[in-house]
Design a protein around this motif. Structure first.
Motif, PDB file in Angstrom:
ATOM      1  N   UNK A 151       0.832  -1.199   0.000  1.00 30.99           N
ATOM      2  CA  UNK A 151       0.000   0.000   0.000  1.00 30.99           C
ATOM      3  C   UNK A 151       0.875   1.261   0.000  1.00 30.99           C
ATOM      4  N   UNK A 152       1.895   1.238   0.868  1.00 27.31           N
ATOM      5  CA  UNK A 152       2.772   2.413   0.976  1.00 27.31           C
ATOM      6  C   UNK A 152       3.577   2.620  -0.303  1.00 27.31           C
ATOM      7  N   UNK A 153       4.042   1.491  -0.892  1.00 23.58           N
ATOM      8  CA  UNK A 153       4.818   1.603  -2.146  1.00 23.58           C
ATOM      9  C   UNK A 153       3.999   2.288  -3.233  1.00 23.58           C
ATOM     10  N   UNK A 154       2.715   1.910  -3.284  1.00 22.48           N
ATOM     11  CA  UNK A 154       1.851   2.496  -4.328  1.00 22.48           C
ATOM     12  C   UNK A 154       1.704   3.999  -4.124  1.00 22.48           C
ATOM     13  N   UNK A 155       1.718   4.442  -2.885  1.00 27.98           N
ATOM     14  CA  UNK A 155       1.532   5.873  -2.637  1.00 27.98           C
ATOM     15  C   UNK A 155       2.851   6.642  -2.700  1.00 27.98           C
ATOM     16  N   UNK A 158       9.560   4.727  -4.079  1.00 24.76           N
ATOM     17  CA  UNK A 158      10.775   4.257  -3.389  1.00 24.76           C
ATOM     18  C   UNK A 158      10.909   4.849  -1.985  1.00 24.76           C
ATOM     19  N   UNK A 159      10.290   6.012  -1.787  1.00 28.36           N
ATOM     20  CA  UNK A 159      10.393   6.661  -0.472  1.00 28.36           C
ATOM     21  C   UNK A 159       9.515   6.006   0.592  1.00 28.36           C
ATOM     22  N   UNK A 160       8.871   4.906   0.224  1.00 27.27           N
ATOM     23  CA  UNK A 160       7.941   4.259   1.153  1.00 27.27           C
ATOM     24  C   UNK A 160       8.606   3.868   2.469  1.00 27.27           C
ATOM     25  N   UNK A 161       9.882   3.533   2.377  1.00 27.68           N
ATOM     26  CA  UNK A 161      10.571   3.030   3.575  1.00 27.68           C
ATOM     27  C   UNK A 161      10.710   4.095   4.671  1.00 27.68           C
ATOM     28  N   UNK A 180      18.539  -3.891   6.011  1.00 26.01           N
ATOM     29  CA  UNK A 180      18.782  -4.034   4.559  1.00 26.01           C
ATOM     30  C   UNK A 180      17.790  -3.229   3.738  1.00 26.01           C
ATOM     31  N   UNK A 181      16.547  -3.141   4.235  1.00 28.25           N
ATOM     32  CA  UNK A 181      15.514  -2.431   3.479  1.00 28.25           C
ATOM     33  C   UNK A 181      15.378  -0.965   3.850  1.00 28.25           C
ATOM     34  N   UNK A 182      16.182  -0.523   4.794  1.00 25.75           N
ATOM     35  CA  UNK A 182      16.217   0.896   5.145  1.00 25.75           C
ATOM     36  C   UNK A 182      15.063   1.379   5.983  1.00 25.75           C
ATOM     37  N   UNK A 183      14.426   0.488   6.742  1.00 25.17           N
ATOM     38  CA  UNK A 183      13.334   0.932   7.609  1.00 25.17           C
ATOM     39  C   UNK A 183      13.910   1.578   8.863  1.00 25.17           C
TER      40      UNK A 183
END
Ligand code: PA5
Length: 422
Positions: A151-155, A158-161, A180-183
């Motif tokens: 959901x966040x990726x769609x909105x 790449x900045x979703x993280x 690794x995923x930058x959360x």
């Protein structure tokens, strides 16, 4: 100053010389709990409130929360059981004080609920997600996180993280995955299990995002910690409470009902049920912790409680200070309620509580715990009180307060059905 009035806590009918003798005999359990046993060191991160809710940690939770709050959006908390109950208890009770919305997810596998969360989010700006999981193997938050990531990726692309804060255990697979995923990361204390995590980042971070005073919550917890650890005497309220409930268990009661006339306690009762159910319900032992929201439930379970199988005793949780008021206006319709003209709903509710306590006390012991007011500080105190009490009770019963082997049983069948294992 005590935020909780224990003066009429244990039902007076139980207070006999032999009860006092029992309380004295249980003093060694209090001593072990106040000290914190060596064998449970891995699970006692909650025992000293300042360990995870000291000023340095509070600063960290608040400053991270401020980064989320700056955007004037909402926070989705993905977590289940101990990973969301305490925060949700406080949030739902004090919702009117909150200036940021929290949406709860990851606590069910119902597709209707998933759909509802996504529909609730539609059109909202600045959505942040806090995923809370001790070991990230629990199915509900695991797959809900996947839904939220998508959901966040769609909105946000790449900045979703930058919208994801994970509360994971350091040095584990999930922590590395987060890095690794930058959360953004917060530690899930290695020495605290979910149901004892009320005064740790698990609850304090989302509540800080909601705009609640987490310093007051920590302060309330510390006040109760001091009151319980420093009172090594038969008047210790936690010791008296657990002695009374274990005595009642021996007398054939099998259900402790947490009763409240204030629906704002609804989620707190859920937290309480998990704490005692998951900690004490072992080796064929333990009281079944249940709750009733009166006066509504007087019209459903009230009959059983007053007149059914004699398995129940009650612990009333009550608010002392009037915090809401609504007076019933006069009316010219002859509806039969004019004896209540001008009366405050608060007082009518209190009369119902008093009457219920009197009627139920004629049948079985009823304990009564009165809090001054419903606020962050009091919640901190209540959480600590019950966690400490639960630990003593488990020791008296000879069960490990901090594991939950029984929960694994259904998981084995479920994972087989879902093809995780051959
Ligand atoms: O108290 C507990 O330890 C459990 O109820 C957990 O909080 C619950 O099972 C969720 O576990 P996790 O945080 O690993 O997803």
């Amino acid at each position: 100053m005590s935020l909780v009035d224990f003066s009429v806590f244990v039902d007076s009918s139980l207070i006999t010389p032999s009860f006092e003798e029992r309380v004295k005999n249980n003093l060694p359990f209090l001593a072990r709990v106040a000290e914190g046993e060596e064998k449970y060191q891995d699970s006692l991160g909650w025992h000293t409130v300042s360990e995870w809710a000291g000023e340095e940690w509070l600063e960290r939770y608040i400053s991270l929360a401020d980064k989320v709050r700056r955007h004037d959006g909402c926070l989705v908390v993905v977590g289940i059981g101990g990973s969301n109950q305490a925060a949700r208890a406080v949030y739902e009770a004090l919702e009117e004080k909150c200036d940021r919305e929290i949406i709860w997810a990851g606590n069910t596998i119902s597709p209707h609920s998933v759909d509802k969360v996504l529909k609730t989010l539609d059109g909202k700006k600045n959505i942040f997600v806090n995923v809370i999981a001790k070991n990230f193997q629990t199915l509900e938050p695991g797959i809900s996180f996947r839904v939220m990531r998508d959901y966040l990726r769609k909105i946000y692309g790449a900045g979703y993280k930058d919208h994801i804060i994970v509360t994971f255990t350091e040095d584990t697979y999930s922590w590395r995955l987060a890095e690794e995923n930058g959360y953004i990361t917060l530690p899930f204390p290695q020495n605290i299990g979910g149901r004892f995590s009320s005064l740790s980042p698990i609850s304090l971070f989302p509540l800080a995002v909601a705009g609640l005073d987490i310093r007051a919550m920590a302060r309330g917890g510390e006040m109760m910690e001091k009151a319980l650890k420093e009172n090594f005497s038969p008047s210790n309220p936690a010791l008296r409470y657990v002695t009374a409930r274990n005595l009642l268990c021996e007398m054939g009661k099998s259900v402790e009902l947490l009763c409240y006339f204030e629906p704002r306690f609804f989620r707190f009762a859920k937290w309480w049920k998990q704490l005692f159910g998951e900690s004490e319900g072992k080796d064929g032992k333990g009281l079944l912790p249940m709750d009733v929201c009166y006066s509504e439930d007087l019209h459903s379970l009230g009959q059983f409680v007053q007149d059914g199988k004699a398995v129940v005793f009650e612990t009333f949780l009550s608010i002392g200070k009037k915090d809401y008021s609504y007076c019933l206006h006069d009316d010219d319709v002859a509806d039969g309620f004019s004896y209540l003209d001008g009366k405050d709903f608060w007082d009518i509710n209190k009369a119902a509580e008093k009457a219920t306590l009197a009627a139920h006390s004629r049948r079985f012991p009823c304990h009564k715990m009165e809090i001054d007011s419903l606020d962050e500080e009091t919640f901190g105190s209540l959480f600590y009180f019950f966690q400490f009490s639960c630990y003593i009770s488990c020791l008296i019963n000879g069960v490990n307060p901090f594991d939950q082997e029984g929960v694994e049983s259904y998981k084995k069948d479920m994972f087989r059905l879902l093809g995780k294992w051959k």
